[in-house]
Design a protein around this motif. Sequence first.
Motif: not given
Length: 487
Positions: A247-248, A252
């Motif tokens: 998810e990060e 990003s």
Amino acid sequence: MRRFPARATAGWILALGLLGAKAAAEPADRTAQVDESGDEAAARAHFQRGVAHFDRQEYREALEEFRKSLERKKTRNAMGYVASCLKQLGHYDDALEHYEAMRREYPKLPPGTEAMVAADMAELARLVGTLVLRGDVPAGASLFIDDRFRGRLPLDKSLRLSVGSRAVRVEKDGFAPIRTTVEVKAGRENVAELVATSRKGRLRVSERHNWPLEIEIDGKATGAVTPWEGLLDPGEHTVRLRGFLDEEALLSCDVPGALPGEKRAGARQGAKMASAVETVSVRLYEVAEVVLGAEDQDAPLKIESAPRGARLWIDGKEVGRTPWEGRLPLGEHAIGVRADGYLDARQQVTLERRKQREVTVALDRVPPEPGFWTARTVGATAAYGAGVLGLGVFAVSGVLALNTSAELKQACPGGLCPRERAGQKERAHALGVAALAGLIVGGAGAAAGTVVLVAARLKEEKPRATAAGTAWKVGVGPFGLSAEGSF
């Protein structure tokens, strides 16, 4: 290999270079002598060694020296000797090309020399043929004739080759070589049919953000992860990317953490990713490239309940107990929560791309079952009790009144009663009044009790949550019985 007499071949060369040799032996002035100190001196030294090898019929060594001389300084003599060496070595096509190059470089040859060159070229032309490639001719491939590089395909013109059996090889990075042999005949167009033994094309697949996602080709998982390149049969193919992403990294737009040089593998959990299906055409011995953009297909959801530990259903499927946290496909979802001692609850939730939702469902307690002596039962009992009492009075008084009236009827023929019967007559009247009053009270009590019960029942029959959280109402409509309910 056909050989030509060295002296006969070199005769025109000596005539061609007479003026140049004389000028080299006797410099015109001191300035020219000074100038001959660098490349010119080296060129002359190589040239002289080449002539010595040529006179000894050492044509390969002579060819090497003449070429070195040309690298230092281009002269008509050296070019003529190179052509002659190639002719002696049987490289008739190269010799003819060198003669043509010499003519372009020195278009005004002396008449005698021009005649000799023309005769030599005519002789060489009878010893070469042209090559035409057909069949599988991959663009951009390298063409080798007898292991000698002859250019990139497709050729802009027919290739001239010396007569004889020639090995033809076509190479292109990432593909198996194509080989064949052609028998070159002089003065003719010779066709080499190229047939690829490996009927493959190459496909290169990448993701727009360089995310490592699994590749599906023609609806089947390949086990490969982007970026990827491999061989496929020529034709139309469908390509799709699927997988999971941290998810990060998704938020990003970074490439997930893999050390440099490590082979990245697709993640097995996280945000569910997928691309659209794209059709790509793969051609034989060509590289097709497709770049796909993947998007997240689900979003995170966290569900709490009050009380905690309630059983949880999502879209009709039990998934465990609260609190619960996971990812669901984008769009509408139905949440159902159930706990002992509480009314079931249901809630709709909409999930949007890259937005986390947190839902708390509060359950209402099931109301306690009422005791028997409620206001309803007390009122109904009192009413019915009064009714029973009234009906009892009515029954007793009525019977006594009827008996007394019967006695009076017998004792008072024609309605005339003696004086002593006056008390009995008043008693009969009083009993009749009492019976009527009892009837009225009994009827009123029964009616009152019934009204209390019916009103309470109607109130209870309003739509209410059942144990499954469903409210129902049955009625009669224009098409018969109808039922309505909600979950």
